[in-house]
Design a protein around this motif. Structure first.
Motif, short mmCIF file in Angstrom:
data_model
loop_
_atom_site.label_atom_id
_atom_site.label_comp_id
_atom_site.label_asym_id
_atom_site.label_seq_id
_atom_site.Cartn_x
_atom_site.Cartn_y
_atom_site.Cartn_z
N LEU A 246 0.83 -1.21 0.00
CA LEU A 246 0.00 0.00 0.00
C LEU A 246 0.86 1.26 0.00
N ALA A 249 2.05 1.82 -3.52
CA ALA A 249 0.99 2.38 -4.35
C ALA A 249 0.76 3.85 -4.04
N GLU A 250 0.72 4.20 -2.77
CA GLU A 250 0.46 5.59 -2.38
C GLU A 250 1.58 6.52 -2.84
N ALA A 282 -8.40 1.13 2.49
CA ALA A 282 -7.46 1.82 1.60
C ALA A 282 -8.15 2.27 0.33
N ARG A 283 -9.01 1.42 -0.20
CA ARG A 283 -9.72 1.81 -1.42
C ARG A 283 -10.65 2.99 -1.16
N VAL A 287 -6.92 4.76 -2.60
CA VAL A 287 -5.94 3.88 -3.23
C VAL A 287 -6.68 2.93 -4.16
N ASP A 288 -6.27 2.88 -5.41
CA ASP A 288 -6.92 2.00 -6.38
C ASP A 288 -6.37 0.59 -6.21
N VAL A 289 -6.90 -0.14 -5.23
CA VAL A 289 -6.39 -1.46 -4.89
C VAL A 289 -7.45 -2.52 -5.14
#
Length: 538
Positions: A246, A249-250, A282-283, A287-289
């Motif tokens: 994560l 990604a961030e 997170a989404r 965050v596009d997870v």
């Protein structure tokens, strides 16, 4: 309609891949494209298939495969893999495979590193010598159309990229090496690779620090393509490994795809109760997870991944040289018993009794049997048995690890962020049945029999959701103008038949598969069609 279409699927229940309720409709195919018609619309067609009582869906997209080399050029004198390995996904409705996962792809590399990289890929793919490529264009050119039953797209494997620039050294890259890695990645993504993948339990990927991955993920983000990761630990440290992903990604801005999300080993059983809500939070925070999952409680990988990372430093040749030494074996035993900081330690989290040999070319009698039992029969310590087996096979051994709990698998399957990927490892011997059974198993066992998810949601997780995640324009949804990749199956009878004893048995209930407008499976049997192509993601 005007002129006759090539193919008309009449009378079926359309499950269009969007997750919308199924509806009655006819599907016409002309020049490799789809037109959706109201049920019963008069239409002239070169071929009409009555699919009454069956579902018509987009061809399934397997987002996580290791099929990179099945249609690629092999070394001189190496026999082609048996075609049943190539047919297994097609016969369960998979029309597009995404390879290059877990940090290993057939490209890219600096030309001078190709020979060393080839030896690494030989061990990884387990079908003999494999020829790596300098970039995605060369990879695509090497895919033999005569061997492609379905389509293939590829991620850029970070382990391959790292080895292709700096070899198998356990150290940070120099600035010029990181620049070279970023340039090779940028070129491959520009040429049509689908994203960046890491396998952070596998050398040389495991030697990379977070900062290195962030720098590369920023390149993927500039192309609007995802960062796809086999976490640094899926066992006792799965939650901290997920936090690292994560963070990457961030900091990079890349979309995050968590590969084959699991919480394996006795110290992590039940941790999906925490990891799945963490992903959802997170989404919700921007965050596009997303993640993918296969519907089994056993995994599969290479045997040398059961050893501590230092054993593989320097590449395959260095590994094999070490394994014959007693002091090395003693150190491996000690590390498995006590652990090494930052290492997943699969055996320490479970035991050799949970590890079965899947493929060992010169020892077929070992295939399908547990390492603990094989070692006991010979009266040797399991580590000695493993080292001797790796030496006998020149490192080329695949295993199956029975390490998960059913309730964790069910939670991930049912979750709103998951899609389906087989994580198929198509090698001779006794490969994991997920290669031939994953999609049929979700449709039959989990959707119909267990009612874990609806038919529409199951199909969405196999088609529309992965197509959107990986930018597969015109695929994954049955709508006007879409690529004519289709699967026709009986929702009442579809089921997987592949087992650990007979891993390539084709499923039941999947009758017709259409690839690029051509019937590739008819009445459950493959045709002579070879319509598969390399998909470039732009």
């Amino acid at each position: 309609m005007g002129r006759p279409v090539d193919l008309l699927l009449r009378g079926g229940l359309l499950v269009d891949g969007t997750g919308a309720p199924a509806r009655e409709a006819d599907v016409a195919v002309a020049d490799g494209r789809i037109t959706v018609l109201p049920a019963g619309t008069p239409a002239a067609a070169a071929e009409v298939l009555d699919v009454s009582g069956r579902a018509v869906a987009p061809g399934f997209i397997d987002v996580h495969t290791h099929s990179d080399a099945l249609a690629a050029p092999l070394g001189d004198g190496v026999p082609e893999p048996a075609d049943d390995l190539r047919l297994a996904p097609l016969l369960q409705g998979v029309t597009t495979e995404i390879c290059g996962n877990c940090g290993t792809s057939l490209f890219p590399s600096l030309p001078k590193r190709l020979p060393e990289l080839a030896e690494h890929l030989r061990v990884t793919f387990g079908i003999g010598p494999v020829r790596p490529a300098v970039d995605f264009d060369a990879f695509a050119a090497g895919q033999d159309p005569a061997l492609r039953h379905n389509h293939i797209a590829s991620l850029v494997g970070h382990g391959t990229l790292r080895a292709g620039v700096m070899g198998f050294e356990d150290r940070p890259p120099r600035p010029d090496e990181l620049d070279a890695m970023c340039a090779l990645l940028d070129r491959a993504l520009e040429q049509g690779a689908a994203g960046l993948s890491t396998g952070l339990i596998y050398p040389p990927g495991t030697y990379a620090a977070t900062e290195e991955i962030v720098a590369l993920a920023r390149v993927a983000a500039r192309h609007g393509k995802p960062y796809v990761t086999h976490l640094r630990d899926e066992m006792s440290q799965v939650e901290s490994a997920l936090e690292e992903a994560l963070e990457i990604a961030e900091r990079s801005g890349a979309a995050l795809q968590v590969s084959h999300h699991k919480t394996a080993g006795r110290h992590a059983w039940g941790a999906t109760l925490r990891t799945l809500p963490r992903l959802e939070r997170a989404r919700a925070a921007g965050v596009d997870v997303l993640c993918d999952v296969y519907p089994y409680t056993a995994g599969s990988t290479v045997l040398h991944a059961m050893l501590p990372p230092w054993a593989s430093e320097g590449g395959v040749g260095a590994l094999l040289e070490r394994l014959g030494r007693e002091d090395v074996r003693d150190r491996i035993r000690a590390d498995i018993a006590t652990g090494v900081e930052g290492w997943e330690n699969t055996v320490g989290n479970g035991g050799w009794d949970l590890i079965a040999v899947a493929a060992a070319r010169s020892r077929p009698e070992a295939e399908g049997r547990r390492v603990a039992d094989l070692a006991a029969e010979q009266g040797v310590d399991p580590v000695d048995y493993v080292c001797d087996l790796l030496l006998a096979e020149r490192g080329e051994v695949t295993i199956i690890s029975h390490s998960m709990r059913e309730e964790d698998v069910r939670r991930v399957l049912a979750g709103p962020l998951s899609m389906i990927g087989s994580d198929g490892v198509p090698k001779p011997g006794r490969p994991h049945p997920r290669w031939a059974g994953s999609f049929a198993r979700v449709l039959g066992h989990y959707a119909r029999d267990q009612r874990l998810l609806s038919l529409e949601r199951a199909v969405h997780k196999m088609s529309g959701l992965p197509a959107r995640r990986f930018g597969l324009t015109g695929r994954g949804v049955v709508r006007d103008g879409a690529v004519a990749d289709l699967v026709v199956f009986d929702p009442g009878t579809v089921c997987d038949r592949a087992t650990f004893e007979r891993p390539l048995l084709a499923p039941e209930g999947i009758g017709t598969v259409v690839v690029a407008g051509r019937v590739a499976v008819r009445d459950g049997r493959p045709t002579a069609a070879r319509a598969g192509e390399v998909v470039r993601v732009r």
